[in-house]
Design a protein around this motif. Structure first.
Motif, PDB file in Angstrom:
ATOM      1  N   THR A  75       3.010 -15.549  -5.583  1.00  0.00           N
ATOM      2  CA  THR A  75       3.048 -14.215  -5.021  1.00  0.00           C
ATOM      3  C   THR A  75       1.861 -13.463  -5.956  1.00  0.00           C
ATOM      4  O   THR A  75       1.213 -12.991  -5.393  1.00  0.00           O
ATOM      5  CB  THR A  75       4.267 -13.404  -5.476  1.00  0.00           C
ATOM      6  OG1 THR A  75       5.329 -14.036  -4.857  1.00  0.00           O
ATOM      7  CG2 THR A  75       4.112 -12.101  -5.149  1.00  0.00           C
ATOM      8  N   ASP A 182      -2.020 -20.317   1.015  1.00  0.00           N
ATOM      9  CA  ASP A 182      -1.177 -20.328   0.157  1.00  0.00           C
ATOM     10  C   ASP A 182      -0.557 -21.867   0.096  1.00  0.00           C
ATOM     11  O   ASP A 182       0.112 -22.104   1.376  1.00  0.00           O
ATOM     12  CB  ASP A 182      -0.245 -19.312   0.733  1.00  0.00           C
ATOM     13  CG  ASP A 182       1.122 -19.211  -0.069  1.00  0.00           C
ATOM     14  OD1 ASP A 182       1.368 -20.081  -1.066  1.00  0.00           O
ATOM     15  OD2 ASP A 182       2.110 -18.397   0.551  1.00  0.00           O
ATOM     16  N   SER A 205       2.756 -22.716  -7.126  1.00  0.00           N
ATOM     17  CA  SER A 205       3.722 -22.058  -7.989  1.00  0.00           C
ATOM     18  C   SER A 205       4.459 -23.243  -8.599  1.00  0.00           C
ATOM     19  O   SER A 205       4.914 -24.287  -7.987  1.00  0.00           O
ATOM     20  CB  SER A 205       4.532 -21.316  -7.088  1.00  0.00           C
ATOM     21  OG  SER A 205       5.880 -20.971  -7.826  1.00  0.00           O
TER      22      SER A 205
END
Ligand SMILES: Cc1ncc(COP(=O)(O)O)c(C=O)c1O
Length: 390
Positions: A75, A182, A205
């Motif tokens: 994020t 992403d 992530s």
């Protein structure tokens, strides 16, 4: 995790691998020095550990070590990439301001883009094809001489579809637009080489690849201008101020190493288990696959179940299966991803996302088939049961 609960929600998060926990252990209380700008030995060792992790991470995604910015997760990486590029371009007086993305992007991308759009950056949100893939002709038409950046995710977190990154990268290059990707659901799961694919900015992530929560990275093409979104002590090349979380960075590196080492074998094993799950559920009838049948992550299955109420279905499953529904539980609103595929509110609500992972075995798949079969046949026979209190 509760004893009888079968965990099939690996897109939400993955368990941190015990070997990763072990790799992080010394960096909490023994080698705890601050890695930033100090000359004593423990601090230099901590700084060396961070730089080693930076190099390994860059190599894992086909980027450059000097392009790696450690963040708290995907994020933050997306916020830094999107707002950072937009602000830096505006500061330079660039005429390119247009932003383009797909309707199926994660909220971590859609929300910062909407934030920019409210402040005057023109935003185009493109629909996807019924199978969840980008329409390349439509994308080509949307990238004009004033387009600054295109944002397309590598692998969708709900339906697992894999976008054609090389074709998107080539289009962006041809037209002088930046390509942000992403890759939170892709890194450690599918091969990815950002420079080869023409990706300028890539986010990832740790907790999506069997690493710790609270760590991720944005990898940018070196030299690409970004405006920092967090100001302070000038860490991470002035682009992300704050003391580097050394244990988490070491954990991310360890997790990536393990994920790359078993990636191919894991993909093959989980792909076979996923197919077994599909073959076990399809005979129920009225089961519809969401997303492209083969251009998808091997460990993802997302399907809509006809003839049942979605909230009752998920109530019936929740004690046995950890899976996600096609509605954002907190607001009960239908998934924007399934809506983009043309699924109705009702179809989206009665959808199940299965995310298989390293610990998934054949017994877990059998348990999932049995739980879904019992719930669906029961609800089709008696649509009022077992009810929200079950
Ligand atoms: C595709 C995608 N992007 C971004 C995120 C956000 O990741 P993080 O939890 O690291 O902020 C997620 C996590 O759900 C995701 O699946």
């Amino acid at each position: 995790m509760a004893a009888m609960l079968t965990y099939l929600d690996h897109h939400a998060t993955t368990p941190c691998d015990p070997a990763v926990v072990a790799a992080m252990a010394p960096w909490w209380s023994e080698q705890f020095a601050n890695p930033s700008g100090r000359l004593y030995r423990p601090a230099l060792e901590a700084a060396a550990a961070v730089e080693l992790a930076r190099r390994k991470l860059a190599a894992a995604v086909g980027g450059q070590a000097e392009g790696v910015i450690f963040t708290s997760g995907a994020t933050e990486a997306a916020n830094l990439a999107l707002k950072g590029v937009a602000e830096a371009a505006a500061d330079r007086g660039e005429r390119r301001r247009g932003l383009v993305c797909l309707a199926t992007e994660h909220r971590a991308v859609l929300d910062p883009l909407a934030w920019l759009a409210r402040r005057g950056w023109p935003l185009t949100v493109l629909p996807v094809q019924p199978d969840g893939l980008v329409d390349l002709d439509q994308l080509a038409a949307a990238i004009g001489p004033t387009t600054l950046l295109v944002s397309v995710m590598a692998a969708n977190n709900e339906i697992g579809v894999l976008q054609p990154l090389a074709a998107i990268g080539a289009l962006c290059r041809q037209r002088g637009a930046l390509f942000h990707c992403d890759a939170a659901q892709a890194v450690g799961h599918i091969p990815l080489a950002m420079e080869q694919l023409g990706i300028d900015l890539l986010g990832l992530s740790g907790h999506k690849l069997y690493g710790p929560k609270g760590i991720g990275a944005l990898v940018r093409r070196p030299g690409l201008h970004l405006a920092p979104q967090q100001h302070g002590g000038g860490q991470e090349g002035g682009l992300r101020a704050g003391t580097a979380p050394v244990p988490l960075i070491v954990g991310l590196q360890a997790a990536l190493g393990l994920a790359l080492a078993d990636r191919e074998a894991r993909a093959e094993r989980l792909g076979a288990l996923r197919d077994q799950l599909w073959q076990g559920l399809e005979p129920l009838g009225g089961i519809r696959l969401n997303g492209h049948p083969s251009q998808r992550l091997p460990h993802n299955l997302n399907l809509s179940v006809e003839g049942v109420d979605g909230s009752r279905l998920h109530q019936a499953l929740r004690r046995q299966l950890a899976v996600s529904s096609g509605s954002a539980c907190s607001q009960g609103s239908p998934s924007h991803v399934l809506a983009a595929l043309g699924r109705s509110r009702r179809e989206a609500a009665s959808s199940i996302r299965f995310g298989l992972g390293r610990c998934t075995n054949a017994a877990a798949i059998e348990a999932a088939i049995a739980a879904v079969t019992t719930a669906v046949t029961g609800l089709r026979r008696d649509p009022a049961g077992p009810g929200p209190a079950a």
